[in-house]
Design a protein around this motif. Sequence first.
Motif, PDB file in Angstrom:
ATOM      1  N   ALA A  92       0.837  -1.205   0.000  1.00 18.97           N
ATOM      2  CA  ALA A  92       0.000   0.000   0.000  1.00 18.97           C
ATOM      3  C   ALA A  92       0.869   1.250   0.000  1.00 18.97           C
ATOM      4  O   ALA A  92       0.592   2.228  -0.698  1.00 18.97           O
ATOM      5  N   GLU A  93       1.975   1.228   0.812  1.00 20.28           N
ATOM      6  CA  GLU A  93       2.852   2.389   0.858  1.00 20.28           C
ATOM      7  C   GLU A  93       3.549   2.591  -0.469  1.00 20.28           C
ATOM      8  O   GLU A  93       3.753   3.731  -0.913  1.00 20.28           O
ATOM      9  N   SER A  94       3.948   1.490  -1.140  1.00 23.23           N
ATOM     10  CA  SER A  94       4.651   1.640  -2.412  1.00 23.23           C
ATOM     11  C   SER A  94       3.734   2.155  -3.493  1.00 23.23           C
ATOM     12  O   SER A  94       4.178   2.776  -4.454  1.00 23.23           O
ATOM     13  N   GLU A  95       2.407   1.914  -3.328  1.00 26.94           N
ATOM     14  CA  GLU A  95       1.461   2.379  -4.339  1.00 26.94           C
ATOM     15  C   GLU A  95       1.019   3.814  -4.092  1.00 26.94           C
ATOM     16  O   GLU A  95       0.368   4.424  -4.934  1.00 26.94           O
ATOM     17  N   PHE A  96       1.363   4.390  -2.902  1.00 26.15           N
ATOM     18  CA  PHE A  96       0.903   5.741  -2.560  1.00 26.15           C
ATOM     19  C   PHE A  96       1.716   6.783  -3.337  1.00 26.15           C
ATOM     20  O   PHE A  96       2.941   6.781  -3.298  1.00 26.15           O
ATOM     21  N   HIS A  97       1.036   7.641  -4.050  1.00 29.27           N
ATOM     22  CA  HIS A  97       1.679   8.700  -4.818  1.00 29.27           C
ATOM     23  C   HIS A  97       1.013  10.023  -4.463  1.00 29.27           C
ATOM     24  O   HIS A  97      -0.202  10.168  -4.623  1.00 29.27           O
ATOM     25  N   LEU A  98       1.802  10.976  -4.000  1.00 27.50           N
ATOM     26  CA  LEU A  98       1.277  12.295  -3.643  1.00 27.50           C
ATOM     27  C   LEU A  98       1.578  13.266  -4.768  1.00 27.50           C
ATOM     28  O   LEU A  98       2.716  13.424  -5.176  1.00 27.50           O
ATOM     29  N   GLN A  99       0.535  13.914  -5.263  1.00 21.15           N
ATOM     30  CA  GLN A  99       0.685  14.911  -6.313  1.00 21.15           C
ATOM     31  C   GLN A  99       0.291  16.270  -5.730  1.00 21.15           C
ATOM     32  O   GLN A  99      -0.840  16.461  -5.315  1.00 21.15           O
ATOM     33  N   LEU A 100       1.289  17.188  -5.694  1.00 18.91           N
ATOM     34  CA  LEU A 100       1.096  18.488  -5.049  1.00 18.91           C
ATOM     35  C   LEU A 100       1.418  19.593  -6.048  1.00 18.91           C
ATOM     36  O   LEU A 100       2.418  19.527  -6.753  1.00 18.91           O
ATOM     37  N   ASP A 101       0.563  20.610  -6.090  1.00 13.94           N
ATOM     38  CA  ASP A 101       0.735  21.683  -7.068  1.00 13.94           C
ATOM     39  C   ASP A 101       1.159  23.020  -6.439  1.00 13.94           C
ATOM     40  O   ASP A 101       1.789  23.839  -7.098  1.00 13.94           O
ATOM     41  N   LYS A 102       0.816  23.242  -5.162  1.00 11.76           N
ATOM     42  CA  LYS A 102       1.064  24.567  -4.601  1.00 11.76           C
ATOM     43  C   LYS A 102       1.179  24.494  -3.080  1.00 11.76           C
ATOM     44  O   LYS A 102       0.431  23.761  -2.427  1.00 11.76           O
ATOM     45  N   GLN A 148       4.289  21.408 -10.416  1.00  8.42           N
ATOM     46  CA  GLN A 148       3.928  20.021 -10.183  1.00  8.42           C
ATOM     47  C   GLN A 148       5.011  19.346  -9.341  1.00  8.42           C
ATOM     48  O   GLN A 148       6.114  19.097  -9.817  1.00  8.42           O
ATOM     49  N   MET A 149       4.683  19.072  -8.070  1.00  7.61           N
ATOM     50  CA  MET A 149       5.648  18.500  -7.142  1.00  7.61           C
ATOM     51  C   MET A 149       5.534  16.979  -7.124  1.00  7.61           C
ATOM     52  O   MET A 149       5.378  16.344  -6.086  1.00  7.61           O
ATOM     53  N   PHE A 150       5.585  16.401  -8.323  1.00 12.43           N
ATOM     54  CA  PHE A 150       5.509  14.945  -8.447  1.00 12.43           C
ATOM     55  C   PHE A 150       6.090  14.574  -9.805  1.00 12.43           C
ATOM     56  O   PHE A 150       6.422  15.437 -10.617  1.00 12.43           O
ATOM     57  N   GLY A 151       6.235  13.288 -10.044  1.00 14.61           N
ATOM     58  CA  GLY A 151       6.853  12.828 -11.279  1.00 14.61           C
ATOM     59  C   GLY A 151       8.357  12.686 -11.109  1.00 14.61           C
ATOM     60  O   GLY A 151       8.893  12.717  -9.997  1.00 14.61           O
ATOM     61  N   SER A 152       9.091  12.551 -12.194  1.00 18.50           N
ATOM     62  CA  SER A 152      10.541  12.374 -12.119  1.00 18.50           C
ATOM     63  C   SER A 152      11.285  13.706 -12.139  1.00 18.50           C
ATOM     64  O   SER A 152      12.364  13.826 -11.578  1.00 18.50           O
ATOM     65  N   SER A 153      10.719  14.708 -12.790  1.00 16.29           N
ATOM     66  CA  SER A 153      11.353  16.027 -12.811  1.00 16.29           C
ATOM     67  C   SER A 153      10.299  17.089 -13.039  1.00 16.29           C
ATOM     68  O   SER A 153       9.212  16.801 -13.568  1.00 16.29           O
ATOM     69  N   THR A 154      10.631  18.286 -12.639  1.00 14.71           N
ATOM     70  CA  THR A 154       9.673  19.381 -12.781  1.00 14.71           C
ATOM     71  C   THR A 154      10.418  20.695 -12.652  1.00 14.71           C
ATOM     72  O   THR A 154      11.628  20.742 -12.421  1.00 14.71           O
TER      73      THR A 154
END
Length: 826
Positions: free
Chosen positions: A146-156, A187-193
């Motif tokens: 469950a922890e490995s599947e958790f993805h947080l997507q943050l914009d601001k 976008q504070m997620f993904g591989s780069s931003t």
Amino acid sequence: MKRVVTIVLIIVVILIAAVVALPLFFKQNLLDYARNTLNKQLNAQVEVADLKLSLFRSFPKVSVELQGVVIQGKGTFENDTLLQLNSLRTTTDFKSVLHPSDMHIEEIVVDNAKINLLVAKSGEANWDIQKTSTGSEVKTQDTQDAESEFHLQLDKIEIRDVSVIYDDQAADMLLQLDDIDFDVSGQMFGSSTQLKTSGGVNEFSFSYAGVNYISKTKLSTTTLLNVNFETMTFTIAENELLINRLPLQLNGDVSMPSDSIFFDLGIQTNSSDFENFLALVPPVYESYLKDISTSGSATINGAIKGYYFGESYPGFNLNATIANGHFQYAGMPEDIKNIRAKVSISKPQGDLDLTKIVVEDAHAEIRNNPVDLLLKLTQPVSDPYFDATFVGKVNLLHLKNALPIDSVNMSGIIDANIMAQGRYSAIEKEEYQKIKTDGAVLLNDFVYQSPELTKEIRVPQGQMDFSPKQINLSKFHMLIGASDINLSGAISDYLSYLFSNGTLNGDLQLNSQHTNLNELLRLQVAETNGSKQTSEEEVLAFNVPPRINFRLKSNIKTAVINRIPIRNINGVIKAANEKLTLENLDMDMLEGQLKMNGSYQNTVQNEPLFDFGFDISKIDIPAMYNTLAGIQKMMPMTGSSTGKISTDLGIKGRLNPQLGLIASSINGKGTFSTNNLEIVNSPVFNQLSGILKKEKLRDIKVDDFMAHVNIENGNLLLTPFTTKVIGQETTVAGSLNTENLIDMRLDFMVQRDVFGPDIQKVLGVIPGNEKIKILPAGVNIKGPVGNPEVKPDLALTTKAIADATKDDLKNSLDKLGKGVLKLFEK
């Protein structure tokens, strides 16, 4: 159609009701869950005042807000608050609530927070509150999946009105950041931003070892960051940094691939104007830099390179160079020119104690008067080593003509050449022989005037010679109003006083031809609520400074206080523990001599405590009456008296803010005696003309006597004593209270030839009166000391006559009584 509209309206109302009711059904459960989870995970006491779940605020998004979050420590930090947060709000879509493993949070808003980071002297940190896991807390495969599947997507991220304090008691370091406002977007997620950050700190302060190095400096920045989340590398693509108003440029990158943080940053000024360098002055002092013209160049550059892990900090260097600096205030005739300096702050990779600060060739001039400074500081954390030299000659009149110092008037020349070298630990251990200090400060024709002072201070000549142990005053001549003061001696332990909160010791000799104590006591202008006080309100009570231990041996030829002329003041005055002590202070005054011992100490109410002993020898009574207003009020009969008075008196109590006695607080005891006392034409004794001959009452001579007095809560009690008044044996007793009301009795043994003619006539008709040679007569004196009521008491007189004439008086007693009563009704 109408039916369809009705159905739609019903559905809308139901949906609205559901949206309103949904937070109500889940709020308490969510709030309890948040509290319990935080308290289980953290070794701290966590409180959450409220939780708000709203579907309206950002509809169709979900808004969750925690309010009143407080985290308090346990154990060592039980009474300390780590975090006090007014509001933490997040906004997400409804889908993220249903599928938290793929949560998309649009924003996090932190509003009005105080973060208090503490490091105790033991090295414990109050933010180390995460509970350590135990062997029984083994994660299941499902939990790990469950922890490995958790993805947080943050914009601001928004931070508003946040304050941070970092107080490291172990290192004696304090860092404060007040009124922080900061925004991070992207976008504070993904591989780069790419992230855009902007904001700043309204007040940034830093102090170390009790020294304030940065005070209320303003910081602001706008930065574009390229972020690689896989390697956790943050590269500065664009940046503008403002320190107060000084624009700087920051470049390089920071990476956090593991527990270590790697830095490779450079910093430099965007321009090289001296005016920009002056922008480093904290905003609270910016008003002093208005209306100035500047020229010259100033550059700042530096780098931070290395890693941070544990107690190992990256290496850094910061260099500032000023050349050909010049500034002048508008309308001022003088300027400050040829300003130059090289400042270097550097440290290699490793401990902060490797930091080195060097100030080279710091120089400035006003007209042709130069000032130069050299400074080297190493090992600032463990045991600072300092090596400093200051050489300068300043004409204060030129300085006043260069700087807008309107409130004071200064002139004269200060010529200084001082050096100091050694370690701070030697000061703490008072091993002053390990400190090398040398040099002197000379004052010539120094004059200082200020609206805060009633008199100007002049130093025609002064010299202070410095050594590691003490400052020697070889000659220091000062003029204050009508007073001249010459000081010599030594002031020791000044390094401990300046740097280690130690005590300043002094052993000085004060010589003066004349001292006006009236002026010196009123040297500082007293104010109340910003307005000058009247003479009746002015506060003369003064505090003895803390952390001083001074011994001042005085030799003052003449002095004056109130209207009292004083000569030949010799003795010792000590100031220690915020108390003033007098030791065998001798002086000639009022044609006699006074010796004083005692102490003075002010209180927070400006009602000083005193405990004084007076040994007064042969003070001239007319001089005392004509000089002391208090004597005129308390003892008006001294105005028509001659002779000398002496006293040995010890009293203690309180003074009012004007240094007057608070009568009800006075207690003490002592003796007083007279020499050749004569009372001339006294209104009090004139009221006795019915008893004594008038010619005897014109010049009343009193034999020398000694009397004992006690003072209880301001009331003076006179122990009965016997002397001779007009040659007649007299016993005196009485009291004087705090309201200046006298209650005194005089018991005379009057010789027959001294009685007045009226009593003589009465006695003449009494059979056997020739046997009477001496008679008792009493007098009661009561009322205000300035105008008391005098009443003779002849009860003992009548009894004595009856005893003397015995049977001869029996037939004439009624006649005698009526005659006596008639006599004293006149």
